[in-house]
Design a protein around this motif. Structure first.
Motif, PDB file in Angstrom:
ATOM      1  N   LEU B 163     -28.455  41.483   5.859  1.00 45.29           N
ATOM      2  CA  LEU B 163     -27.462  42.235   5.088  1.00 45.29           C
ATOM      3  C   LEU B 163     -26.140  41.494   5.021  1.00 45.29           C
ATOM      4  CD1 LEU B 163     -27.828  45.981   6.036  1.00 45.29           C
ATOM      5  CD2 LEU B 163     -27.557  45.040   3.749  1.00 45.29           C
ATOM      6  N   VAL B 164     -25.669  41.022   6.173  1.00 46.72           N
ATOM      7  CA  VAL B 164     -24.344  40.406   6.208  1.00 46.72           C
ATOM      8  C   VAL B 164     -24.338  39.086   5.455  1.00 46.72           C
ATOM      9  CG1 VAL B 164     -22.586  39.444   7.719  1.00 46.72           C
ATOM     10  CG2 VAL B 164     -23.702  41.585   8.322  1.00 46.72           C
ATOM     11  N   VAL B 165     -25.394  38.270   5.662  1.00 44.89           N
ATOM     12  CA  VAL B 165     -25.441  36.981   4.965  1.00 44.89           C
ATOM     13  C   VAL B 165     -25.540  37.199   3.463  1.00 44.89           C
ATOM     14  CG1 VAL B 165     -26.838  34.911   4.612  1.00 44.89           C
ATOM     15  CG2 VAL B 165     -26.384  35.730   6.930  1.00 44.89           C
ATOM     16  N   ALA B 166     -26.397  38.131   3.071  1.00 41.40           N
ATOM     17  CA  ALA B 166     -26.538  38.397   1.641  1.00 41.40           C
ATOM     18  C   ALA B 166     -25.212  38.867   1.049  1.00 41.40           C
ATOM     19  CB  ALA B 166     -27.620  39.453   1.415  1.00 41.40           C
ATOM     20  N   LEU B 167     -24.526  39.756   1.776  1.00 37.63           N
ATOM     21  CA  LEU B 167     -23.250  40.262   1.281  1.00 37.63           C
ATOM     22  C   LEU B 167     -22.243  39.118   1.165  1.00 37.63           C
ATOM     23  CD1 LEU B 167     -21.552  42.713   0.488  1.00 37.63           C
ATOM     24  CD2 LEU B 167     -20.927  42.963   2.878  1.00 37.63           C
ATOM     25  N   GLY B 168     -22.266  38.214   2.154  1.00 38.19           N
ATOM     26  CA  GLY B 168     -21.352  37.066   2.125  1.00 38.19           C
ATOM     27  C   GLY B 168     -21.612  36.212   0.895  1.00 38.19           C
ATOM     28  N   TRP B 169     -22.903  35.992   0.608  1.00 38.59           N
ATOM     29  CA  TRP B 169     -23.260  35.165  -0.549  1.00 38.59           C
ATOM     30  C   TRP B 169     -22.828  35.856  -1.841  1.00 38.59           C
ATOM     31  CZ3 TRP B 169     -26.389  35.543  -4.879  1.00 38.59           C
ATOM     32  CH2 TRP B 169     -26.629  34.328  -5.551  1.00 38.59           C
ATOM     33  N   VAL B 170     -23.109  37.143  -1.914  1.00 37.90           N
ATOM     34  CA  VAL B 170     -22.766  37.901  -3.121  1.00 37.90           C
ATOM     35  C   VAL B 170     -21.259  37.863  -3.358  1.00 37.90           C
ATOM     36  CG1 VAL B 170     -22.610  40.254  -4.035  1.00 37.90           C
ATOM     37  CG2 VAL B 170     -24.766  39.423  -3.087  1.00 37.90           C
ATOM     38  N   LEU B 171     -20.500  38.036  -2.280  1.00 38.58           N
ATOM     39  CA  LEU B 171     -19.037  38.061  -2.404  1.00 38.58           C
ATOM     40  C   LEU B 171     -18.504  36.747  -2.964  1.00 38.58           C
ATOM     41  CD1 LEU B 171     -17.386  39.795   0.681  1.00 38.58           C
ATOM     42  CD2 LEU B 171     -17.110  40.316  -1.733  1.00 38.58           C
ATOM     43  N   LYS B 172     -19.191  35.651  -2.622  1.00 36.11           N
ATOM     44  CA  LYS B 172     -18.733  34.337  -3.099  1.00 36.11           C
ATOM     45  C   LYS B 172     -19.175  34.081  -4.530  1.00 36.11           C
ATOM     46  CE  LYS B 172     -17.518  30.682  -0.033  1.00 36.11           C
ATOM     47  NZ  LYS B 172     -17.517  31.136   1.370  1.00 36.11           N
ATOM     48  N   ASN B 173     -20.384  34.529  -4.872  1.00 38.70           N
ATOM     49  CA  ASN B 173     -21.025  33.997  -6.071  1.00 38.70           C
ATOM     50  C   ASN B 173     -21.264  34.969  -7.220  1.00 38.70           C
ATOM     51  OD1 ASN B 173     -21.488  31.251  -5.022  1.00 38.70           O
ATOM     52  ND2 ASN B 173     -22.707  32.365  -3.516  1.00 38.70           N
ATOM     53  N   ILE B 174     -21.142  36.265  -6.960  1.00 36.00           N
ATOM     54  CA  ILE B 174     -21.495  37.199  -8.027  1.00 36.00           C
ATOM     55  C   ILE B 174     -20.225  37.777  -8.648  1.00 36.00           C
ATOM     56  CG2 ILE B 174     -22.715  39.351  -8.557  1.00 36.00           C
ATOM     57  CD1 ILE B 174     -24.617  37.148  -7.820  1.00 36.00           C
ATOM     58  N   ALA B 175     -20.210  37.804  -9.942  1.00 34.51           N
ATOM     59  CA  ALA B 175     -18.999  38.216 -10.650  1.00 34.51           C
ATOM     60  C   ALA B 175     -18.570  39.625 -10.258  1.00 34.51           C
ATOM     61  CB  ALA B 175     -19.231  38.133 -12.163  1.00 34.51           C
ATOM     62  N   ALA B 176     -19.556  40.537 -10.142  1.00 37.78           N
ATOM     63  CA  ALA B 176     -19.219  41.925  -9.833  1.00 37.78           C
ATOM     64  C   ALA B 176     -18.458  42.007  -8.514  1.00 37.78           C
ATOM     65  CB  ALA B 176     -20.490  42.770  -9.754  1.00 37.78           C
ATOM     66  N   VAL B 180     -13.970  42.741  -6.920  1.00 39.31           N
ATOM     67  CA  VAL B 180     -13.325  43.415  -5.789  1.00 39.31           C
ATOM     68  C   VAL B 180     -12.058  42.658  -5.391  1.00 39.31           C
ATOM     69  CG1 VAL B 180     -13.597  44.136  -3.395  1.00 39.31           C
ATOM     70  CG2 VAL B 180     -15.521  44.321  -4.979  1.00 39.31           C
ATOM     71  N   TYR B 181     -12.191  41.315  -5.310  1.00 37.10           N
ATOM     72  CA  TYR B 181     -11.005  40.502  -4.997  1.00 37.10           C
ATOM     73  C   TYR B 181      -9.915  40.718  -6.035  1.00 37.10           C
ATOM     74  CZ  TYR B 181     -13.273  37.617  -1.419  1.00 37.10           C
ATOM     75  OH  TYR B 181     -13.868  37.169  -0.267  1.00 37.10           O
ATOM     76  N   ALA B 182     -10.326  40.678  -7.304  1.00 39.26           N
ATOM     77  CA  ALA B 182      -9.342  40.798  -8.387  1.00 39.26           C
ATOM     78  C   ALA B 182      -8.627  42.139  -8.302  1.00 39.26           C
ATOM     79  CB  ALA B 182     -10.040  40.646  -9.730  1.00 39.26           C
ATOM     80  N   THR B 183      -9.402  43.204  -8.008  1.00 33.69           N
ATOM     81  CA  THR B 183      -8.805  44.536  -7.918  1.00 33.69           C
ATOM     82  C   THR B 183      -7.754  44.600  -6.816  1.00 33.69           C
ATOM     83  OG1 THR B 183     -10.869  45.490  -8.667  1.00 33.69           O
ATOM     84  CG2 THR B 183      -9.331  46.979  -7.584  1.00 33.69           C
ATOM     85  N   GLY B 184      -8.099  44.014  -5.678  1.00 33.37           N
ATOM     86  CA  GLY B 184      -7.177  44.068  -4.557  1.00 33.37           C
ATOM     87  C   GLY B 184      -5.963  43.180  -4.753  1.00 33.37           C
ATOM     88  N   ALA B 185      -6.163  42.062  -5.441  1.00 33.73           N
ATOM     89  CA  ALA B 185      -5.057  41.126  -5.621  1.00 33.73           C
ATOM     90  C   ALA B 185      -4.013  41.698  -6.567  1.00 33.73           C
ATOM     91  CB  ALA B 185      -5.571  39.791  -6.148  1.00 33.73           C
ATOM     92  N   ARG B 191      -7.071  45.060 -14.376  1.00 32.26           N
ATOM     93  CA  ARG B 191      -7.419  45.984 -15.451  1.00 32.26           C
ATOM     94  C   ARG B 191      -7.241  45.301 -16.808  1.00 32.26           C
ATOM     95  NH1 ARG B 191      -5.334  49.522 -18.737  1.00 32.26           N
ATOM     96  NH2 ARG B 191      -3.218  48.915 -18.213  1.00 32.26           N
ATOM     97  N   LEU B 192      -6.123  44.548 -16.923  1.00 35.29           N
ATOM     98  CA  LEU B 192      -5.860  43.862 -18.177  1.00 35.29           C
ATOM     99  C   LEU B 192      -6.904  42.784 -18.446  1.00 35.29           C
ATOM    100  CD1 LEU B 192      -1.981  43.609 -17.970  1.00 35.29           C
ATOM    101  CD2 LEU B 192      -3.355  45.113 -19.431  1.00 35.29           C
ATOM    102  N   ALA B 193      -7.472  42.249 -17.357  1.00 33.80           N
ATOM    103  CA  ALA B 193      -8.512  41.238 -17.528  1.00 33.80           C
ATOM    104  C   ALA B 193      -9.863  41.887 -17.820  1.00 33.80           C
ATOM    105  CB  ALA B 193      -8.604  40.375 -16.280  1.00 33.80           C
ATOM    106  N   GLY B 194      -9.892  43.201 -17.987  1.00 33.82           N
ATOM    107  CA  GLY B 194     -11.127  43.868 -18.385  1.00 33.82           C
ATOM    108  C   GLY B 194     -11.975  44.351 -17.230  1.00 33.82           C
ATOM    109  N   ILE B 195     -11.420  44.375 -16.030  1.00 32.93           N
ATOM    110  CA  ILE B 195     -12.195  44.851 -14.885  1.00 32.93           C
ATOM    111  C   ILE B 195     -12.018  46.362 -14.744  1.00 32.93           C
ATOM    112  CG2 ILE B 195     -12.316  44.796 -12.356  1.00 32.93           C
ATOM    113  CD1 ILE B 195     -11.532  41.808 -12.589  1.00 32.93           C
ATOM    114  N   PRO B 196     -13.121  47.111 -14.652  1.00 35.09           N
ATOM    115  CA  PRO B 196     -13.010  48.571 -14.502  1.00 35.09           C
ATOM    116  C   PRO B 196     -12.564  48.909 -13.074  1.00 35.09           C
ATOM    117  CG  PRO B 196     -15.297  47.919 -14.431  1.00 35.09           C
ATOM    118  CD  PRO B 196     -14.517  46.670 -14.653  1.00 35.09           C
ATOM    119  N   VAL B 197     -11.258  48.814 -12.856  1.00 33.32           N
ATOM    120  CA  VAL B 197     -10.698  48.870 -11.514  1.00 33.32           C
ATOM    121  C   VAL B 197     -11.138  50.112 -10.744  1.00 33.32           C
ATOM    122  CG1 VAL B 197      -8.550  49.083 -10.253  1.00 33.32           C
ATOM    123  CG2 VAL B 197      -8.730  47.482 -12.138  1.00 33.32           C
TER     124      VAL B 197
END
Lengths: 647, 309
Positions: B163-176, B180-185, B191-197
């Motif tokens: 679970l943790v390794v998969a989540l780590g990989w997803v966090l690095k490589n998957i746009a969705a 999460v990073y974009a929302t927090g930053a 939102r302006l970049a089109g992310i459904p915050v």
């Protein structure tokens, strides 16, 4: 304007709470009760006041409850061990509070580190130092009366002295926040720190002041707490930080900063305190306080966040009314839920029984016996007590029972010094008092239902451990919390017994479990590796015996045995598997049963001072020695007899 | 990487002290026990990493943990197969998480307030419902999922690691997940970049709840009974691990590697003190000092970097 709407809605809810409780709670709407509630809310109130500017700046301070404990024990230590005169100890306590606040201020204002992380660290560190200084167990009491007056006395017969300090603090904080340049600086920082800086607000200094004041308030709250409870110990104020934050946020202060008033905080504080006091007087379980506090918090913040988003022309009143309707519905439900169940005209005795901690499986099992006795006696049983470790909680519940004028009180005392003051007050109000499980000071109660003395328990446990060791070798103890008064008392007698009777036996280590089975498990695992020569684990809190036993089982260490004090049902599988050699305990159901019978007999006047025996239902005639009602010797459960017991 | 390095240094220092003073710490048995004991913290902290990355916080997980363990126990006792009990707990966790997420994202209420309320609510409701009683007499297939101790341990550690390794990989490589990073930053720019915050925030809480449910089950199956007061303080452990691991509490910055290191550091302290024969009464003080030290070290290294750069 959102501010005022919020405060109005909250004031409405508060009024409603009071209206409901004046119907449901006996003696709720009396001057005496108003001042008692005020007295109980001072410590929490001071922390809430000080947290308001902190949160207004967009910060947070999680360390206030821990700092309260640290100040309390340093104050006690300097006074008792350091030989400092009381006045100087008070000064030193304030200095410690300022130093604690100063550390937060330094890291937050000077190093610009996030307040949440900094105060999460100091939250752990301050309480940790308090525990380290006292070993968790040491506590300070016997303060002179002129100091205790601050917390327990009253002016003119009804004004508690500490409420005057609180009033002064409230005025001071309100003035500072709403009427000075400093206060405007705090709001500016909360809105936008960068903009505040450009606007010539000395951001660092203003922030530092907010955290310093928070430290000072914790110190004052600590002194009042010590005077109120009558003792200083490292578990003082556990969980106060969350209650204080709840009060502030409920009062309309935005957690993002920039919005909030002292008036709102006071309203938030009183909503919580009145709710708690009212539910107590209505004899409703204390868990309901938590549930309703949570709902209140969601409703209040939900309403104001809706109000913030909805165009101004939307009638805010509608939201307030909706909140009110919800609250009324809740109140009516309460009223119905707690109607007396007895037939008309029959006056049933109300017997209030308190465990040390409500969730503890040991007391859950005592409760079964207490309910059985109440049913047999046709009495109404109130079973309530602390759900947390904070020693002040027991006192608060009993204050409520005195105001409510219950017919008899039976308490399992968590802390004899702290509770005796309030028990004496109960007796002065002609409410008979029985202690059970653990005693208070002898003049603070009529009788003590004695299942076994601390000495008897300590000796019995030591004898079992020594027997399992074959008279030779070393053992380790898994205790409850390091601050648990009972366990510390037993450990003292365990050491005494070893020194006197078992020269070949050594106690190698004492580790805490915090009454958490999982922690007992992990501690036992580590113990077995660090001390391979430990052959017996003596677990002395109910959940820690199965925890320790499971650890021994999983390690495959056939040479290690577990014994201790726990409930037979929890330990059966391990006893049969031979991992737990034996468990020591008395019949907890009978203990709860006997406590209620004794309290009932006192209330009816069938049990008087100097009696030699008591007729206790299915237990038959029970002997009384002096003022001790004797339950009988502890039971030792082994493979041979454990299946005969079900509790 | 700077921040992860700070934690790694602090942890390495502790381990070096242990290597000299108490080599027994590194015995296979101790490491296995430590890993198993911290599976629940690790899973909770990886859920919390996402929540904090999104600029939110969840302090209700300790109470949720207790509720979900009891639910899993009740279902198992009713005779349901263990995979079903585990899935139900995770599902119920997702529902509780959705309640938090709905209030935060839907009503735009501050997450610390919402989860403070649900923290108090769930814990008190559970105490009321159980009266403190444990869930006893569980079927024999509850402990270790009926696999026996060794296989059960391997299974738990595998599930957690995957679970943790998969989540780590997803966090690095998957746009969705990058959303999460974009929302927090910066929610507005995201939102302006089109992310459904708001949807991101909602699902982050759902995920947190599901992880808490899994953590509760994986922890509970190590025993024969379910205790009803589990998880007190789990939220603080998880948050401390995430921030010590270098995530910014205001969101947008942090890695799962850092969180893993944070869990490792904080989980080592308690047993380390036992191995070093230090009195348990100083444990909290040392834990607090290490949390502070790790943020101050980071501050000092940052100041150094600013001076040299």
């Amino acid at each position: 304007m959102a501010d005022r709407n919020h405060n109005l809605a909250l004031a409405g809810m508060l009024a409603l709470e009071m209206a409901v409780f004046s119907f449901t709670g006996a003696q709720f709407l009396t001057v005496g009760n108003a001042f008692e509630i005020a007295r109980l809310s001072v410590e929490l109130g001071l922390l809430s006041l000080a947290l308001t500017p902190v949160i207004v700046t967009g910060g947070i301070d999680l360390s206030v409850g821990s700092l309260l404990a640290l100040v309390a024990v340093t104050f006690g230590k300097l006074w008792r061990d350091g030989g400092l005169p009381l006045g100087w100890a008070v000064v030193a306590a304030l200095v410690v509070g300022l130093a604690g606040g100063g550390l937060n201020a330094l890291l937050i204002a000077r190093f610009e580190l996030p307040p949440l992380i900094v105060t999460l660290g100091t939250y752990s560190m301050f309480r940790g130092i308090a525990e380290g200084l006292t070993g968790g167990a040491d506590n300070f009491s016997n303060f002179p009366p002129r100091f205790l007056f601050l917390g327990q006395g009253s002016f003119l017969g009804f004004v508690p002295p500490q409420t005057l300090i609180f009033a002064a603090a409230a005025v001071g904080f309100a003035w500072l926040l709403h009427r000075t340049v400093i206060g405007r600086g705090w709001y500016a920082i909360g809105h936008a720190p960068a903009a505040a800086r450009y606007g010539a607000v000395p951001v660092g200094r203003r922030l530092a002041l907010a955290y310093l004041l928070s430290g000072a308030a914790s110190a004052v709250a600590a002194l009042i707490y010590v005077a109120h409870v009558g003792q200083a110990k490292s578990d003082a104020g556990t969980g106060y930080e969350l209650l204080a934050i709840t009060a502030v946020v409920l009062g309309g202060t935005s957690i993002f900063g920039g919005v909030g008033t002292i008036g709102g905080t006071l309203l938030g504080l009183f909503s919580i305190v009145v709710l708690e006091g009212g539910l107590r007087l209505s004899a409703l379980p204390s868990e309901l306080t938590g549930i309703l506090t949570g709902v209140l918090l969601l409703a209040a913040i939900g309403a104001s966040s809706l109000a913030g988003r909805i165009p101004a022309r939307f009638p805010m009143r509608r939201v307030a009314i909706a909140g009110g309707v919800l609250a009324i519905a809740g109140g009516v439900w309460l009223f119905v839920a707690m109607r007396p169940r007895g037939g008309p005209g029959v006056r049933r005795l109300v017997i209030a029984v308190m465990p040390k901690a409500k969730g503890d499986p040991y007391f859950v099992s005592c409760r079964v016996g207490a309910e059985e006795a109440a049913a047999a006696l046709h009495a109404d049983l109130i079973w309530d007590g602390p759900t947390s470790m904070d020693p002040a909680r027991q006192n608060e519940v009993i204050e409520g029972w005195i105001t409510r004028r219950v017919d008899a009180i039976a308490v399992a005392v968590a802390n004899d010094v702290a509770i005796s003051t309030v028990l004496r007050k109960a007796r002065a109000n002609h409410i008979p008092v029985v202690t059970w499980d653990a005693d208070a000071e002898p003049d603070a109660r009529d009788y003590f239902v004695d299942q076994a003395t601390a000495q008897g328990i300590g000796y019995a446990l030591t004898d079992e451990a020594a027997r399992l060791l074959g008279g030779h070798g070393s053992f380790a103890i898994i205790t409850g919390a390091l601050t648990a008064a009972n366990q510390n008392e037993w450990i003292r007698f365990i050491r005494e017994r070893i020194a006197a009777k078992y020269p070949g036996v050594t106690l190698t280590a004492v580790r805490p479990s915090d009454d958490d089975r999982d922690k007992a498990f992990a501690e036992t695992q580590t113990l077995m590796k660090v001390y391979p020569d430990v052959k017996v684990i003596l677990a002395i809190s109910a959940p820690s015996v199965p925890g320790a036993a499971e650890a021994v089982k999983q390690s495959g260490r056939g040479d290690v045995k577990v014994t201790g004090l726990s409930l037979p049902n929890m330990c059966k599988p391990y006893v049969h598997a031979g991992i737990v050699g034996s468990v020591v305990l008395w019949n907890t159901r009978d203990l709860g049963y006997l406590a209620v019978y004794a309290a009932d007999a006192l209330a009816r006047g069938t049990l008087k001072a100097g009696a030699a025996r008591l007729h206790a239902g299915r237990l038959g005639v029970v002997q009384i020695q002096g003022t001790d009602i004797i339950l009988g010797p502890p039971l030792v459960f082994t493979k041979a007899n454990i299946d005969r017991y079900d509790f | 990487m700077r921040r992860e390095a700070s934690v790694a240094i602090a942890w390495a220092a502790l381990l070096i002290v242990l290597a000299f003073a108490a080599p027994g710490f590194f015995s296979a048995g101790n490491l296995r026990d430590l890993l198993l004991a911290n599976v629940s913290t690790l899973l909770a902290a990886s859920g919390m990493t996402l929540v904090i990355l999104a600029g939110e916080i969840d302090i209700s997980i300790g109470s949720m943990f207790a509720v979900l363990a009891v639910i899993a126990g009740l279902i198992a006792r009713a005779g349901a197969p263990m995979p079903l009990a585990a899935l139900t707990a995770a599902g119920a966790g997702a529902l509780l998480g959705a309640a938090n997420g709905g209030l935060v994202a839907g009503m735009r209420m501050p997450s610390i307030v919402v989860t403070l309320a649900t923290m108090i609510l769930w814990r008190n409701a559970l105490n009321w419902a159980t009266g403190g009683a444990w869930i006893e007499n569980l079927p024999s297939n509850f402990q270790w999922f009926g696999l026996g101790q060794t296989a059960g341990e391997v299974f738990i550690l595998t599930v957690a690691a995957v679970l943790v390794v998969a989540l780590g990989w997803v966090l690095k490589n998957i746009a969705a997940a990058r959303a999460v990073y974009a929302t927090g930053a910066g929610a507005e720019s995201a939102r302006l970049a089109g992310i459904p915050v708001r949807r991101v925030v909602f699902w982050v809480f759902v995920w947190m709840g599901a992880m808490t449910g899994l953590a509760a089950v994986l922890d509970a199956v190590r025993f024969r009974e379910v205790q009803s007061n589990a998880g007190v303080g789990l939220e603080l452990k998880a948050i401390a691990a995430v921030v010590v691991g270098g995530a910014s509490i205001t969101g947008g910055r942090g890695t799962l590697l850092g969180t893993g290191l944070g869990v490792g550091l904080l989980a080592s302290i308690g047993p380390a003190l036992t191995f070093l024969h230090i009195s348990p009464s100083w444990e909290k003080a040392i834990q607090g000092a290490i949390i502070l030290a790790s943020v101050v070290i980071d501050f000092a290294r940052g100041a150094e970097a600013r001076k040299n750069g």
